[in-house]
Structures are given as structure tokens and as C-alpha cells.
Design a protein around this motif. Structure first.
Motif, PDB file in Angstrom:
ATOM      1  N   THR A 128       0.844  -1.192   0.000  1.00 36.53           N
ATOM      2  CA  THR A 128       0.000   0.000   0.000  1.00 36.53           C
ATOM      3  C   THR A 128       0.881   1.244   0.000  1.00 36.53           C
ATOM      4  O   THR A 128       2.066   1.186   0.329  1.00 36.53           O
ATOM      5  N   VAL A 129       0.299   2.371  -0.373  1.00 34.10           N
ATOM      6  CA  VAL A 129       1.048   3.630  -0.443  1.00 34.10           C
ATOM      7  C   VAL A 129       1.648   3.953   0.928  1.00 34.10           C
ATOM      8  O   VAL A 129       2.815   4.291   1.060  1.00 34.10           O
ATOM      9  N   ILE A 130       0.822   3.850   1.981  1.00 32.00           N
ATOM     10  CA  ILE A 130       1.324   3.963   3.355  1.00 32.00           C
ATOM     11  C   ILE A 130       1.581   2.547   3.840  1.00 32.00           C
ATOM     12  O   ILE A 130       0.656   1.742   3.935  1.00 32.00           O
ATOM     13  N   GLU A 131       2.833   2.226   4.136  1.00 31.79           N
ATOM     14  CA  GLU A 131       3.186   0.836   4.443  1.00 31.79           C
ATOM     15  C   GLU A 131       2.454   0.300   5.668  1.00 31.79           C
ATOM     16  O   GLU A 131       1.935  -0.808   5.648  1.00 31.79           O
ATOM     17  N   GLN A 132       2.427   1.086   6.754  1.00 27.23           N
ATOM     18  CA  GLN A 132       1.781   0.639   7.988  1.00 27.23           C
ATOM     19  C   GLN A 132       0.418   1.300   8.114  1.00 27.23           C
ATOM     20  O   GLN A 132       0.334   2.513   8.296  1.00 27.23           O
ATOM     21  N   LEU A 133      -0.655   0.512   7.976  1.00 30.29           N
ATOM     22  CA  LEU A 133      -2.012   1.048   8.065  1.00 30.29           C
ATOM     23  C   LEU A 133      -2.445   1.063   9.526  1.00 30.29           C
ATOM     24  O   LEU A 133      -2.683   0.012  10.119  1.00 30.29           O
ATOM     25  N   ARG A 134      -2.513   2.240  10.128  1.00 32.70           N
ATOM     26  CA  ARG A 134      -2.841   2.371  11.541  1.00 32.70           C
ATOM     27  C   ARG A 134      -4.305   2.041  11.812  1.00 32.70           C
ATOM     28  O   ARG A 134      -5.125   2.007  10.908  1.00 32.70           O
ATOM     29  N   GLY A 135      -4.600   1.834  13.088  1.00 35.14           N
ATOM     30  CA  GLY A 135      -5.922   1.339  13.477  1.00 35.14           C
ATOM     31  C   GLY A 135      -7.081   2.249  13.152  1.00 35.14           C
ATOM     32  O   GLY A 135      -8.205   1.793  13.000  1.00 35.14           O
ATOM     33  N   LYS A 136      -6.839   3.569  13.040  1.00 33.65           N
ATOM     34  CA  LYS A 136      -7.937   4.495  12.758  1.00 33.65           C
ATOM     35  C   LYS A 136      -8.076   4.756  11.264  1.00 33.65           C
ATOM     36  O   LYS A 136      -8.966   5.481  10.842  1.00 33.65           O
ATOM     37  N   GLN A 137      -7.198   4.170  10.465  1.00 32.29           N
ATOM     38  CA  GLN A 137      -7.263   4.368   9.014  1.00 32.29           C
ATOM     39  C   GLN A 137      -8.253   3.382   8.404  1.00 32.29           C
ATOM     40  O   GLN A 137      -8.153   2.175   8.635  1.00 32.29           O
ATOM     41  N   LEU A 138      -9.209   3.907   7.642  1.00 25.53           N
ATOM     42  CA  LEU A 138     -10.264   3.063   7.088  1.00 25.53           C
ATOM     43  C   LEU A 138     -10.303   3.122   5.560  1.00 25.53           C
ATOM     44  O   LEU A 138     -11.330   2.838   4.946  1.00 25.53           O
TER      45      LEU A 138
END
Length: 217
Positions: free
Chosen positions: A150-160
Motif C-alpha cells: 500500500t502507499v502507506i506501508e503501515q495502516l494504523r488502526g484508525k485508518q479506514l
């Protein structure tokens, strides 16, 4: 008088653990005791709930053990003690923490030749906050589900939402999302609808042809 000496309580446990719920009693030794346990107001029938519930108390204790506790075992446990002349009870609330439930409503919102934009909704966190998400994809040519970039490697918990990269043009893709918390990674979401990446544009093909001709010459 019969009194329960164990304190009423609140237990916070993790899926897979084994716990003891105490029910210690001070009473007239000439009176027989009858212990009855309730789970969410329903009588626990020992032996008919699989191997999860087991009596472990002695004559003046009605302790029970819950082995390999599951999310479905969260709730209110009540120990009721009865003699011929009186009765008392005590309750313990049990919270069970586990990996997150499956994310909901995974959808493809946009496709290009090599990228896909996705959105989803959080599932149950099962009493432990969601820390991150993982996106997986499959095609008619892949061996099962594969984790994608993904564009942002680490998808944080609040990212939907996220944009998946490095896809192949003109291929049908399905996507699914998995959530992770401090306990572990949960079950995946239902797959998105099959969506095809766009065909490689002629301009891009022309550029590739020029590169190939140049390299051959």
C-alpha cells in the motif's frame, strides 16, 4: 448466618486463558450447602458445556474453573449458595479480550492500471483497541490470498481506506482486510467484489515499445 467471603469482582482475561471464579463460604457447619452457578442468568449445567466449566471447590467452597476461555464466555457469573435456612449470592463480571472481529464492508472505490483504492469499516475490537490493518488480494492466477503493498506501508488502526499499488493491468482482483490488536490478528473481512484493473494505455505501451526498440538497437 451463611456468608460469602469471596469479594464480588471484575476479571479481565485474554482468549485461551484458564481462570478460577471463587465462591468461598463461612457457614454453620451443621448445615449442608448447595452451590448453583449462573452465567448471564442461565444455570450452568456442568458437563453439558463441553470441557470449559469445571467445579474445583471443596465442602465450603463452590469455586469453578473456566478452561481455555472464549469470547462467548464474557458476561456475568453468579454463585448462589443455599442452605435449609438461608441463601446468599455473589456476582463476578468477566471481560474477555481477543483478536479483532472481521472488518466490514470492504469496497473498491477506484481502479487504475496498477492501483486500487479501498475503503472498509471497523469490526469489533473485542476489548482491545485495533492497532493496524493488513490488506490481501487474490486473482484468478494467484495461489490463494497474498498480502499486498500500500502507499502507506503501515495502516494504523484508525485508518479506514488505503491505496494498493503494484497491481497488474487488465486483471480481476478481489481484496480483503484483516485487523490486528495487542492480542493478535483476527478473521478477514468478506472479499470485495471482483474488480478489473484498467487496460494499459496506448501511450504507455508506445513508450515501452520505444524503450525496447532503443535497447535492441
Amino acid at each position: 448466618a451463611t456468608t460469602i467471603t469471596s469479594p464480588a469482582g471484575h476479571l479481565d482475561v485474554t482468549v485461551g486463558e484458564s481462570i478460577v471464579l471463587p465462591c468461598q463460604v463461612s457457614h454453620d457447619p451443621t448445615l449442608d450447602l448447595k452451590f448453583t452457578w449462573f452465567f448471564n442468568e442461565q444455570v450452568i449445567q456442568f458437563g453439558s458445556h463441553g470441557a470449559y466449566f469445571e467445579k474445583v471447590g471443596g465442602r465450603s467452597a463452590g469455586d469453578i474453573m473456566i478452561r481455555n476461555i472464549q469470547l462467548s464466555h464474557a458476561g456475568k457469573y453468579t454463585c448462589a449458595v443455599q442452605t435449609k435456612v438461608d441463601s446468599v449470592s455473589i456476582a463476578t463480571d468477566v471481560v474477555v479480550r481477543g483478536p479483532p472481529g472481521p472488518p466490514l464492508d470492504c469496497q473498491v472505490t477506484e481502479m487504475t492500471e496498477t492501483t486500487a483504492s479501498l475503503s472498509w469499516k471497523p469490526g469489533l475490537d473485542n476489548h482491545s483497541p485495533i492497532l493496524s490493518y493488513i490488506i490481501q488480494a487474490r486473482t484468478p492466477f494467484s495461489l490463494g490470498w497474498q498480502t499486498v503493498t500500500t502507499v502507506i506501508e503501515q495502516l494504523r488502526g484508525k485508518q479506514l481506506s488505503a491505496t494498493v499499488t503494484d497491481l497488474s493491468p487488465w486483471v480481476d482482483y478481489e481484496f480483503r482486510v484483516l485487523a490486528t490488536n495487542s492480542v493478535g490478528t483476527g478473521e478477514p473481512s468478506k472479499p470485495s467484489k471482483k474488480t478489473r484493473t484498467k487496460e494499459m494505455r496506448k501511450q504507455a505501451l508506445s513508450s515501452l515499445e520505444k524503450i525496447l526498440v532503443h535497447s535492441l538497437s
